[in-house]
Design a protein around this motif. Structure first.
Motif, PDB file in Angstrom:
ATOM      1  N   ILE A 105       0.856  -1.192   0.000  1.00 31.83           N
ATOM      2  CA  ILE A 105       0.000   0.000   0.000  1.00 31.83           C
ATOM      3  C   ILE A 105       0.888   1.236   0.000  1.00 31.83           C
ATOM      4  O   ILE A 105       1.843   1.344   0.763  1.00 31.83           O
ATOM      5  N   ASN A 106       0.554   2.162  -0.853  1.00 34.50           N
ATOM      6  CA  ASN A 106       1.296   3.418  -0.971  1.00 34.50           C
ATOM      7  C   ASN A 106       0.961   4.304   0.234  1.00 34.50           C
ATOM      8  O   ASN A 106      -0.186   4.733   0.389  1.00 34.50           O
ATOM      9  N   PRO A 107       1.923   4.603   1.120  1.00 34.26           N
ATOM     10  CA  PRO A 107       1.647   5.424   2.307  1.00 34.26           C
ATOM     11  C   PRO A 107       1.101   6.811   1.959  1.00 34.26           C
ATOM     12  O   PRO A 107       0.228   7.323   2.653  1.00 34.26           O
ATOM     13  N   THR A 108       1.611   7.400   0.889  1.00 32.21           N
ATOM     14  CA  THR A 108       1.128   8.728   0.486  1.00 32.21           C
ATOM     15  C   THR A 108      -0.337   8.662   0.077  1.00 32.21           C
ATOM     16  O   THR A 108      -1.139   9.523   0.435  1.00 32.21           O
ATOM     17  N   TRP A 109      -0.702   7.622  -0.629  1.00 28.06           N
ATOM     18  CA  TRP A 109      -2.109   7.454  -1.027  1.00 28.06           C
ATOM     19  C   TRP A 109      -2.986   7.272   0.210  1.00 28.06           C
ATOM     20  O   TRP A 109      -4.039   7.888   0.321  1.00 28.06           O
ATOM     21  N   LEU A 110      -2.543   6.440   1.145  1.00 27.14           N
ATOM     22  CA  LEU A 110      -3.336   6.188   2.345  1.00 27.14           C
ATOM     23  C   LEU A 110      -3.539   7.465   3.152  1.00 27.14           C
ATOM     24  O   LEU A 110      -4.648   7.762   3.592  1.00 27.14           O
ATOM     25  N   LEU A 111      -2.495   8.253   3.324  1.00 34.12           N
ATOM     26  CA  LEU A 111      -2.571   9.445   4.171  1.00 34.12           C
ATOM     27  C   LEU A 111      -3.264  10.614   3.492  1.00 34.12           C
ATOM     28  O   LEU A 111      -4.143  11.232   4.084  1.00 34.12           O
ATOM     29  N   VAL A 112      -2.893  10.905   2.262  1.00 34.27           N
ATOM     30  CA  VAL A 112      -3.426  12.112   1.610  1.00 34.27           C
ATOM     31  C   VAL A 112      -4.156  11.862   0.299  1.00 34.27           C
ATOM     32  O   VAL A 112      -4.671  12.787  -0.315  1.00 34.27           O
TER      33      VAL A 112
END
Length: 147
Positions: A61-68
């Protein structure tokens, strides 16, 4: 739409994408039963440790996608063959992104705590003023009884 609501929607998308139930997803990432389901339904925020657990259990999972919500849900899996040093570099970059994500979560929590402290200071100040008023009234009442 607030960010916690959007994060909840992205987590619901992950759950759906992996064909999981909310309950099985919660078990898989080792969080309490109904914690994610309740957050999704109530559109409330999740603590950064829950988001970190998601990224630990689902490293793709892409952390940037999950957060923002920027970028793709999954980190690219179509990378060309890499050498050992490239793999190590990619792993370090992923760790760096996770740490950055963790720091951003902590900064958000810190800001919320800072706001809570300011609110408590205001409440304390009001309570002190109230106590002064009550003390003055008591002193007047005592003085009128003496007089």
């Amino acid at each position: 739409m607030n960010n916690s609501n959007e994060i909840g929607e992205r987590i619901a998308h992950i759950i759906s994408n992996y064909g999981e139930s909310i309950n099985s997803f919660e078990k898989k990432i080792s969080v309490s039963t109904n914690s994610i389901g309740a957050a999704i339904r109530k559109k409330s925020a999740l603590k950064s440790n829950v988001l970190i657990k998601i990224l630990e259990v689902f490293p793709e999972i892409n952390p940037t996608w999950l957060l923002v919500g920027k970028g793709e849900m999954l980190l690219s899996d179509t990378k060309p063959e890499t050498t050992s040093s490239e793999t190590t570099l990619a792993s370090l970059e992923l760790d760096l992104k996770r740490k950055d994500f963790e720091i951003k979560g902590m900064l958000l929590e810190f800001q919320e705590l800072k706001e809570d402290v300011e609110l408590l200071k205001k409440i304390t100040s009001l309570e002190e003023k109230y106590i002064d008023i009550v003390d003055q009234k008591l002193d007047k009442a005592i003085d009128s009884k003496k007089g």
